[in-house]
Design an enzyme around this catalytic site. Structure first.
Site, PDB file in Angstrom:
ATOM      1  N   HIS A  23     -32.080  -3.367  -6.849  1.00  0.00           N
ATOM      2  CA  HIS A  23     -32.445  -4.728  -7.885  1.00  0.00           C
ATOM      3  C   HIS A  23     -33.332  -4.017  -9.069  1.00  0.00           C
ATOM      4  O   HIS A  23     -34.187  -3.145  -8.898  1.00  0.00           O
ATOM      5  CB  HIS A  23     -33.167  -5.957  -6.925  1.00  0.00           C
ATOM      6  CG  HIS A  23     -32.509  -6.391  -6.101  1.00  0.00           C
ATOM      7  ND1 HIS A  23     -32.406  -6.079  -4.840  1.00  0.00           N
ATOM      8  CD2 HIS A  23     -31.734  -7.587  -6.129  1.00  0.00           C
ATOM      9  CE1 HIS A  23     -31.515  -6.681  -4.118  1.00  0.00           C
ATOM     10  NE2 HIS A  23     -31.019  -7.777  -4.917  1.00  0.00           N
TER      11      HIS A  23
ATOM     12  N   ASN B 187     -30.789 -22.013  -1.404  1.00  0.00           N
ATOM     13  CA  ASN B 187     -31.913 -23.030  -1.677  1.00  0.00           C
ATOM     14  C   ASN B 187     -31.504 -23.863  -2.819  1.00  0.00           C
ATOM     15  O   ASN B 187     -30.828 -23.682  -3.784  1.00  0.00           O
ATOM     16  CB  ASN B 187     -33.155 -22.364  -1.801  1.00  0.00           C
ATOM     17  CG  ASN B 187     -32.963 -21.162  -2.851  1.00  0.00           C
ATOM     18  OD1 ASN B 187     -32.595 -20.029  -2.617  1.00  0.00           O
ATOM     19  ND2 ASN B 187     -33.285 -21.799  -4.098  1.00  0.00           N
TER      20      ASN B 187
ATOM     21  N   MET C 283     -31.055 -12.757  -8.860  1.00  0.00           N
ATOM     22  CA  MET C 283     -31.740 -11.616  -9.634  1.00  0.00           C
ATOM     23  C   MET C 283     -30.837 -10.190  -9.540  1.00  0.00           C
ATOM     24  O   MET C 283     -31.420  -9.136  -9.387  1.00  0.00           O
ATOM     25  CB  MET C 283     -33.033 -11.380  -8.883  1.00  0.00           C
ATOM     26  CG  MET C 283     -33.739 -12.751  -8.658  1.00  0.00           C
ATOM     27  SD  MET C 283     -35.225 -12.125  -7.741  1.00  0.00           S
ATOM     28  CE  MET C 283     -36.117 -13.740  -7.560  1.00  0.00           C
ATOM     29  N   SER C 284     -29.450 -10.496  -9.464  1.00  0.00           N
ATOM     30  CA  SER C 284     -28.751  -9.308  -9.346  1.00  0.00           C
ATOM     31  C   SER C 284     -27.491  -9.508 -10.000  1.00  0.00           C
ATOM     32  O   SER C 284     -27.258 -10.475 -11.056  1.00  0.00           O
ATOM     33  CB  SER C 284     -28.372  -9.154  -7.637  1.00  0.00           C
ATOM     34  OG  SER C 284     -27.702 -10.234  -7.184  1.00  0.00           O
TER      35      SER C 284
ATOM     36  N   HIS D  23     -38.888 -15.671   0.362  1.00  0.00           N
ATOM     37  CA  HIS D  23     -37.720 -14.865   0.570  1.00  0.00           C
ATOM     38  C   HIS D  23     -37.184 -15.047   2.169  1.00  0.00           C
ATOM     39  O   HIS D  23     -35.885 -14.821   2.314  1.00  0.00           O
ATOM     40  CB  HIS D  23     -38.084 -13.253   0.431  1.00  0.00           C
ATOM     41  CG  HIS D  23     -36.909 -12.309   0.515  1.00  0.00           C
ATOM     42  ND1 HIS D  23     -36.032 -12.244   0.008  1.00  0.00           N
ATOM     43  CD2 HIS D  23     -36.879 -11.183   1.536  1.00  0.00           C
ATOM     44  CE1 HIS D  23     -35.013 -11.165   0.234  1.00  0.00           C
ATOM     45  NE2 HIS D  23     -35.760 -10.832   1.310  1.00  0.00           N
TER      46      HIS D  23
ATOM     47  N   ALA E  91     -27.309 -13.578  -2.778  1.00  0.00           N
ATOM     48  CA  ALA E  91     -27.866 -15.024  -2.632  1.00  0.00           C
ATOM     49  C   ALA E  91     -28.173 -15.305  -3.881  1.00  0.00           C
ATOM     50  O   ALA E  91     -28.804 -15.059  -4.790  1.00  0.00           O
ATOM     51  CB  ALA E  91     -28.718 -14.665  -1.549  1.00  0.00           C
TER      52      ALA E  91
ATOM     53  N   HIS F 151     -32.068  -5.824   3.758  1.00  0.00           N
ATOM     54  CA  HIS F 151     -31.134  -4.727   3.015  1.00  0.00           C
ATOM     55  C   HIS F 151     -31.089  -3.364   3.741  1.00  0.00           C
ATOM     56  O   HIS F 151     -32.202  -2.759   3.654  1.00  0.00           O
ATOM     57  CB  HIS F 151     -31.287  -4.643   1.649  1.00  0.00           C
ATOM     58  CG  HIS F 151     -30.987  -5.988   0.688  1.00  0.00           C
ATOM     59  ND1 HIS F 151     -30.063  -6.429   0.130  1.00  0.00           N
ATOM     60  CD2 HIS F 151     -32.302  -6.724   0.554  1.00  0.00           C
ATOM     61  CE1 HIS F 151     -30.286  -7.510  -0.414  1.00  0.00           C
ATOM     62  NE2 HIS F 151     -31.449  -7.747  -0.272  1.00  0.00           N
TER      63      HIS F 151
ATOM     64  N   TYR G 172     -35.706  -5.510 -10.396  1.00  0.00           N
ATOM     65  CA  TYR G 172     -37.178  -5.825 -10.226  1.00  0.00           C
ATOM     66  C   TYR G 172     -38.001  -4.852  -9.363  1.00  0.00           C
ATOM     67  O   TYR G 172     -39.149  -4.925  -9.144  1.00  0.00           O
ATOM     68  CB  TYR G 172     -37.348  -7.366  -9.454  1.00  0.00           C
ATOM     69  CG  TYR G 172     -36.802  -7.517  -8.274  1.00  0.00           C
ATOM     70  CD1 TYR G 172     -37.037  -6.960  -6.995  1.00  0.00           C
ATOM     71  CD2 TYR G 172     -35.656  -8.315  -8.145  1.00  0.00           C
ATOM     72  CE1 TYR G 172     -36.501  -7.093  -5.634  1.00  0.00           C
ATOM     73  CE2 TYR G 172     -34.812  -8.605  -6.981  1.00  0.00           C
ATOM     74  CZ  TYR G 172     -35.476  -8.069  -5.877  1.00  0.00           C
ATOM     75  OH  TYR G 172     -34.744  -8.112  -4.650  1.00  0.00           O
ATOM     76  N   GLU G 173     -37.268  -4.095  -8.699  1.00  0.00           N
ATOM     77  CA  GLU G 173     -37.826  -2.947  -7.764  1.00  0.00           C
ATOM     78  C   GLU G 173     -38.524  -1.853  -8.841  1.00  0.00           C
ATOM     79  O   GLU G 173     -39.088  -1.100  -8.360  1.00  0.00           O
ATOM     80  CB  GLU G 173     -36.798  -2.085  -6.944  1.00  0.00           C
ATOM     81  CG  GLU G 173     -36.471  -2.994  -5.823  1.00  0.00           C
ATOM     82  CD  GLU G 173     -35.233  -2.538  -5.041  1.00  0.00           C
ATOM     83  OE1 GLU G 173     -35.409  -2.010  -4.333  1.00  0.00           O
ATOM     84  OE2 GLU G 173     -33.966  -2.893  -5.730  1.00  0.00           O
TER      85      GLU G 173
ATOM     86  N   SER H 150     -27.427 -10.528   0.351  1.00  0.00           N
ATOM     87  CA  SER H 150     -28.462 -11.057   1.562  1.00  0.00           C
ATOM     88  C   SER H 150     -27.532 -11.670   2.515  1.00  0.00           C
ATOM     89  O   SER H 150     -26.622 -12.684   1.992  1.00  0.00           O
ATOM     90  CB  SER H 150     -29.518 -11.690   0.975  1.00  0.00           C
ATOM     91  OG  SER H 150     -30.187 -11.245   0.146  1.00  0.00           O
TER      92      SER H 150
HETATM   93  N1  HPA Z   1     -33.995 -17.960  -7.564  1.00  0.00           N
HETATM   94  C1  HPA Z   1     -33.561 -16.789  -7.888  1.00  0.00           C
HETATM   95  N2  HPA Z   1     -32.945 -15.948  -7.097  1.00  0.00           N
HETATM   96  C2  HPA Z   1     -32.580 -16.308  -5.817  1.00  0.00           C
HETATM   97  C3  HPA Z   1     -32.951 -17.553  -5.554  1.00  0.00           C
HETATM   98  C4  HPA Z   1     -33.460 -18.433  -6.406  1.00  0.00           C
HETATM   99  O1  HPA Z   1     -34.031 -19.776  -6.133  1.00  0.00           O
HETATM  100  N3  HPA Z   1     -32.407 -17.960  -4.215  1.00  0.00           N
HETATM  101  C5  HPA Z   1     -31.967 -16.677  -3.836  1.00  0.00           C
HETATM  102  N4  HPA Z   1     -32.173 -15.543  -4.765  1.00  0.00           N
END
Ligand code: HPA
Length: 266
Positions: free
Chosen positions: A77, A229, A205-206, A241, A107, A55, A79-80, A25
């Site tokens: 990903h 974050n 998550m990647s 997101h 990210a 993306h 999760y998709e 990202s």
């Molecule tokens: N958690 C999981 N995946 C993420 C986060 C998060 O806080 N920020 C960006 N991708």
């Protein structure tokens, strides 16, 4: 894999990449700036398409300061809903195309309380909490062995190189351990506390599936996270997101210059 490689070779005039980069990202623009050939994932035999907002789904080939690079502009990903081995298929294809060094970017949320949004973190190691492994299934002996060693997935020499590049550019850089969850839900405060106790610095998550497969194939791997974050337990803020995309965009100028410096020195 033969069909995929043949198709790509035809489309790129037999371009031979030595460096592969998976752009997370906020970093996607990098592949707009450096693009000699671009192929949409939708066109490539056996590739799956990317569905996440922010993306693009293209494989981009470019000579960057004399180095031949292949970039994934957008990744798939777990999760998709794809099979975990499907999302790592492009890494195997990079290996078959001749890639030696794989740079994984993403990210990630901070777990370490001293990290701040827009920090960059060199990944020193990972913890796979996805509950599965992309190497499950019949082993392809042409790529790697059944039980691959995982003692230095993220090459120390590349970690040092990335640190030196950051120093040269005057970028403060963090180092730490990346924890991968399947997602797509973000973490609860209690989960963040647990991950911190278990030694993680950032969560996402990647990346981990790609690192496992890249390591298995014998690629030299560098991983860099853009911290987007604070951990939910320390900030108390809600996370979306959109916030992640905004923070990744804030860091993109320094992230792009760091990647460029690394390409020049790899
Ligand atoms: N958690 C999981 N995946 C993420 C986060 C998060 O806080 N920020 C960006 N991708």
């Amino acid at each position: 894999m033969e069909d995929t490689v043949k198709f790509i070779n035809e489309k790129t005039n037999n371009f031979k990449p030595e460096i592969g980069i998976i752009l997370g990202s906020g970093l996607g623009e990098f592949a707009d700036e450096y693009c000699d050939y671009a192929i949409s994932y939708n066109e490539i035999p056996n590739f799956i398409k990317s569905t996440v907002k922010g993306h693009k789904g293209r494989l981009v080939f470019a000579e960057i300061n004399g180095k031949n690079v292949v970039m994934m502009q957008g990744r798939n990903h777990f999760y998709e809903g794809h099979d975990i081995s499907e999302i790592t298929y492009p890494v195997k294809i990079m290996k078959k195309l001749g890639v030696k060094t794989l740079i994984l970017t993403n990210a990630a949320g901070a777990v370490n309380e001293s990290f701040h949004p827009a920090d960059l973190m060199i990944i020193t190691d990972h913890i796979n909490n996805m509950g599965t492994n992309p190497l499950i299934g019949a082993n392809d002996d042409s790529l790697g062995e059944r039980f691959p060693d995982m003692s230095e997935v993220y090459k120390k020499s590349l970690i040092n190189l990335a640190e030196k590049c950051a120093q040269k550019l005057g970028i403060d850089i963090q180092k730490g351990i990346y924890w991968a969850n399947s997602g797509p839900s973000y973490e609860t405060p209690s989960e963040i506390n647990m991950m911190r106790m278990l030694g993680a610095d950032a969560v996402g998550m990647s990346t981990v599936p790609e690192a496992i497969v890249g390591n298995y194939c014998g690629l030299n791997i560098l991983g860099i996270s853009c911290i987007t974050n604070s951990s939910s337990s320390s900030s108390g803020d809600k996370l979306s997101h959109e916030d992640v995309i905004v923070a990744a965009n804030k860091a993109k100028t320094k992230f792009k210059s760091l990647i460029l410096e690394i390409i020049n020195n790899v």
